[in-house]
Design a protein around this motif. Structure first.
Motif, mmCIF file in Angstrom:
data_model
loop_
_atom_site.group_PDB
_atom_site.id
_atom_site.type_symbol
_atom_site.label_atom_id
_atom_site.label_comp_id
_atom_site.label_asym_id
_atom_site.label_seq_id
_atom_site.Cartn_x
_atom_site.Cartn_y
_atom_site.Cartn_z
ATOM 1 N N ALA A 81 0.692 -1.066 0.185
ATOM 2 C CA ALA A 81 0.009 -0.274 -0.353
ATOM 3 C C ALA A 81 1.016 1.246 0.118
ATOM 4 O O ALA A 81 0.575 2.406 -0.014
ATOM 5 C CB ALA A 81 -0.998 -0.012 1.124
ATOM 6 N N ARG A 82 2.586 0.964 0.328
ATOM 7 C CA ARG A 82 2.850 2.381 0.619
ATOM 8 C C ARG A 82 3.900 2.630 -0.335
ATOM 9 O O ARG A 82 4.930 2.838 -0.536
ATOM 10 C CB ARG A 82 3.743 2.412 1.797
ATOM 11 C CG ARG A 82 2.520 2.614 3.066
ATOM 12 C CD ARG A 82 2.987 3.202 4.062
ATOM 13 N NE ARG A 82 2.104 2.884 5.746
ATOM 14 C CZ ARG A 82 1.094 4.240 5.406
ATOM 15 N NH1 ARG A 82 1.646 4.676 4.721
ATOM 16 N NH2 ARG A 82 0.008 3.810 6.956
ATOM 17 N N LEU A 83 3.796 1.606 -1.379
ATOM 18 C CA LEU A 83 4.847 1.612 -2.463
ATOM 19 C C LEU A 83 4.848 2.535 -3.369
ATOM 20 O O LEU A 83 4.179 3.476 -3.184
ATOM 21 C CB LEU A 83 5.007 0.042 -3.265
ATOM 22 C CG LEU A 83 5.515 -1.250 -2.899
ATOM 23 C CD1 LEU A 83 4.624 -2.222 -3.770
ATOM 24 C CD2 LEU A 83 6.804 -0.934 -2.274
ATOM 25 N N PRO A 84 6.304 3.447 -3.962
ATOM 26 C CA PRO A 84 5.965 4.728 -4.463
ATOM 27 C C PRO A 84 5.687 4.358 -5.663
ATOM 28 O O PRO A 84 5.971 4.346 -7.059
ATOM 29 C CB PRO A 84 7.515 4.740 -4.982
ATOM 30 C CG PRO A 84 8.037 3.864 -4.935
ATOM 31 C CD PRO A 84 7.660 2.695 -3.313
ATOM 32 N N TYR A 85 4.092 4.382 -5.834
ATOM 33 C CA TYR A 85 3.457 3.654 -7.315
ATOM 34 C C TYR A 85 3.653 5.704 -8.253
ATOM 35 O O TYR A 85 3.950 6.942 -7.741
ATOM 36 C CB TYR A 85 2.468 4.064 -7.668
ATOM 37 C CG TYR A 85 1.477 2.473 -6.625
ATOM 38 C CD1 TYR A 85 1.658 1.361 -6.997
ATOM 39 C CD2 TYR A 85 1.773 2.514 -5.580
ATOM 40 C CE1 TYR A 85 2.133 0.024 -6.828
ATOM 41 C CE2 TYR A 85 1.018 0.998 -4.307
ATOM 42 C CZ TYR A 85 1.364 -0.104 -5.207
ATOM 43 O OH TYR A 85 1.089 -0.968 -4.741
ATOM 44 N N ASP A 86 3.750 4.719 -9.780
ATOM 45 C CA ASP A 86 3.849 6.067 -10.494
ATOM 46 C C ASP A 86 2.315 6.259 -10.809
ATOM 47 O O ASP A 86 1.545 6.144 -11.685
ATOM 48 C CB ASP A 86 3.957 5.428 -11.644
ATOM 49 C CG ASP A 86 3.736 7.105 -13.363
ATOM 50 O OD1 ASP A 86 2.916 8.430 -13.047
ATOM 51 O OD2 ASP A 86 4.950 6.965 -13.616
ATOM 52 N N GLU A 87 2.014 7.859 -9.464
ATOM 53 C CA GLU A 87 0.150 8.229 -9.577
ATOM 54 C C GLU A 87 -0.449 8.299 -11.104
ATOM 55 O O GLU A 87 -1.452 7.813 -10.962
ATOM 56 C CB GLU A 87 -0.016 9.269 -8.448
ATOM 57 C CG GLU A 87 0.669 8.621 -6.807
ATOM 58 C CD GLU A 87 -0.265 7.813 -6.951
ATOM 59 O OE1 GLU A 87 -1.259 7.445 -6.843
ATOM 60 O OE2 GLU A 87 0.284 7.036 -5.594
ATOM 61 N N VAL A 88 0.655 8.957 -12.117
ATOM 62 C CA VAL A 88 -1.019 10.021 -13.644
ATOM 63 C C VAL A 88 -0.256 8.192 -14.042
ATOM 64 O O VAL A 88 -1.888 8.285 -14.511
ATOM 65 C CB VAL A 88 0.955 10.380 -14.041
ATOM 66 C CG1 VAL A 88 -0.222 10.950 -15.051
ATOM 67 C CG2 VAL A 88 0.877 11.621 -12.841
ATOM 68 N N LEU A 89 0.443 7.223 -13.726
ATOM 69 C CA LEU A 89 0.138 5.962 -14.457
ATOM 70 C C LEU A 89 -0.986 5.429 -13.909
ATOM 71 O O LEU A 89 -1.771 4.786 -14.468
ATOM 72 C CB LEU A 89 1.249 4.858 -14.743
ATOM 73 C CG LEU A 89 0.792 4.176 -15.066
ATOM 74 C CD1 LEU A 89 0.581 3.699 -16.826
ATOM 75 C CD2 LEU A 89 2.719 2.858 -15.769
#
Length: 454
Positions: A81-89
């Motif tokens: 849940a706290r991984l650094p996702y590419d929020e735009v993607l």
């Protein structure tokens, strides 16, 4: 007047039309959907919590990377849940899914990790991942997707821009924290030898050596603190926690910085190099274990500040006064407690019971405040006792004027703690002091008093 015609309501909005002719969209987890690599993060957590098993991972490589991924995933639970996702993607994938497009997660990550990520995001209709026997990469990945989907999928690409690499490296080195290493100049100034150019050069080399080694420790500390940093409102923006720098980059950056610091230290007396090695060992112990032990952590922090002063003494070849070491120990203990107080205050405001990865709970606020204020004013007491000692008459022609330092220090210590209670002090009191105009005025007054007493 004819009656107005009835207004026909617009048709109710239905689900979006499915995309026609669009191939399925395949998304890689490692370095695309997230700005990190789960295998590297898993190995770091294994090193931190199970060092012996981390050493065993060297033997797992003989069975292949897929086997390593499976073994690490079995022993380490990543907080997906706290991984650094590419929020735009991620937002783009949500839009594509809403249009009816098929999304699949096809990744080299282990099946267990991939399924956890897919369950968290709720975007993918299928998950293809490494199975412990074969890694899902390259031609094998393409063939498996073609077979399962009946056609070649389109590959998703990263969307979110991150900070530039040079800027990320600067942030990872925490160059602003090098200000702490100015303490190596204190013995030179206290001995009134600041105009001795060879000694001044040695102090500069000592400053550089400490700064490079400290940055090496900061990198390692950030790598080991990924989980805690991602739970923090500001630390989650650090380069490794946010994914602006990869874990792999940190694993080569730390030893390079350490080697550079040791090379500079080799130009100074051997005792300095030995002390620098001790400093590095203590900071590693702090990063791995000691910072989780309440009170021991702040004592270690205060000791590391004092080690810098002792290191400056060894670099320039002048003895360090026991008065100076005692004064610095109490003062830096007070500042370390300011740092912990601000963290506990944040816990209270967030209604959290305890700090993640630390030994403190929200109820420690009053006790930390009492200990910190007491330690700060004990440093002023040590200063007063020094002014009355015989040693002071050797260095100062007008030692009585030094008494003005006591109210100045009492004011500064009291003000820092007052502002800390108000929540106006950054978690790092050094950063606060560097940005605080009043602290500069206090420093200038103290310097004038010292000059007047000389």
């Amino acid at each position: 007047m004819p009656p107005s015609s009835p207004v026909t309501p617009p048709p109710a909005a239905g689900p979006p039309e499915p995309q026609r002719g669009s191939p399925p969209l395949a998304v890689e987890l490692e370095g695309v959907l997230t700005r990190t690599h789960t295998l590297h993060e898993g190995l770091l957590r294994l090193l931190k919590h199970h060092p012996l098993q981390a050493l065993a991972s060297l033997g797992w490589r003989l069975e292949g990377r897929a086997f390593v991924r499976a073994e690490v995933a079995r022993r380490v639970e990543l907080d997906v849940a706290r991984l650094p996702y590419d929020e735009v993607l991620v937002a783009h994938l949500g839009e594509e899914k809403a249009r009816g497009r098929r999304l699949v997660l096809a990744t080299a990550a282990d099946q267990k990790v991939a399924e956890a990520v897919a369950a968290h995001l709720g975007l993918f209709e299928a998950v293809f991942a490494s199975d412990g026997t074969r890694e899902l990469t390259g031609a094998h990945r393409e063939a498996r997707l073609r077979e399962a989907l009946g056609e070649r999928p389109e590959e998703a690409r990263p969307r979110e821009a991150t900070m530039s690499r040079p800027r990320a490296i600067r942030k990872a080195l925490r160059v602003h924290q090098w200000a702490k290493n100015v303490l190596v100049f204190v013995p030179l100034l206290a001995a009134h030898k600041a105009l001795n150019l060879p000694m001044l050069l040695h102090a500069v080399l000592g400053f550089i050596a400490f700064s490079l080694c400290a940055s090496s420790v900061y990198v390692l500390n950030d790598l080991l603190d990924l989980d805690s940093d991602r739970r923090h409102p500001t630390k989650r923006q650090r380069p490794f926690a946010s994914g602006a720098l990869s874990v792999r980059a940190g694993l080569w950056l730390a030893p390079v910085l350490l080697g550079a610091g040791a090379a500079v230290a080799s130009l100074l007396p051997g005792e300095f190099l030995a002390l620098l090695g001790t400093y590095y060992g203590i900071t590693l112990a702090y990063s791995f274990l000691l910072k989780q032990v309440a009170m021991l952590d702040v004592l270690v922090l205060a000791g590391l500040y004092t080690v810098r002063i002792f290191g400056g003494s060894l670099a320039v070849g002048v003895p360090t006064s026991s008065w100076l070491l005692t004064f610095s120990m109490f003062l830096f203990l007070s500042l370390a407690l300011v740092k912990r107080l601000s963290e506990v205050r944040r816990l209270r405001l967030a209604n959290e019971p305890a700090a993640h990865g630390r030994g403190y709970v929200a109820g420690d606020y009053e006790q930390l405040s009492m200990l910190g204020v007491s330690s700060g004013y004990l440093s002023v007491l040590v200063l007063a006792l020094y002014i009355t000692s015989k040693e002071v008459t050797v260095l100062y022609a007008h030692p009585a004027r030094l008494w003005l330092l006591c109210p100045v220090m009492m004011y500064w210590v009291g003000r820092v703690w007052l502002l800390a209670h108000r929540g106006e002090v950054n978690e790092d009191p050094l950063i606060f002091a560097l940005k605080d105009k009043v602290s500069y005025v206090v420093g200038l007054i103290a310097a004038c008093v010292l000059l007047a007493a000389t």
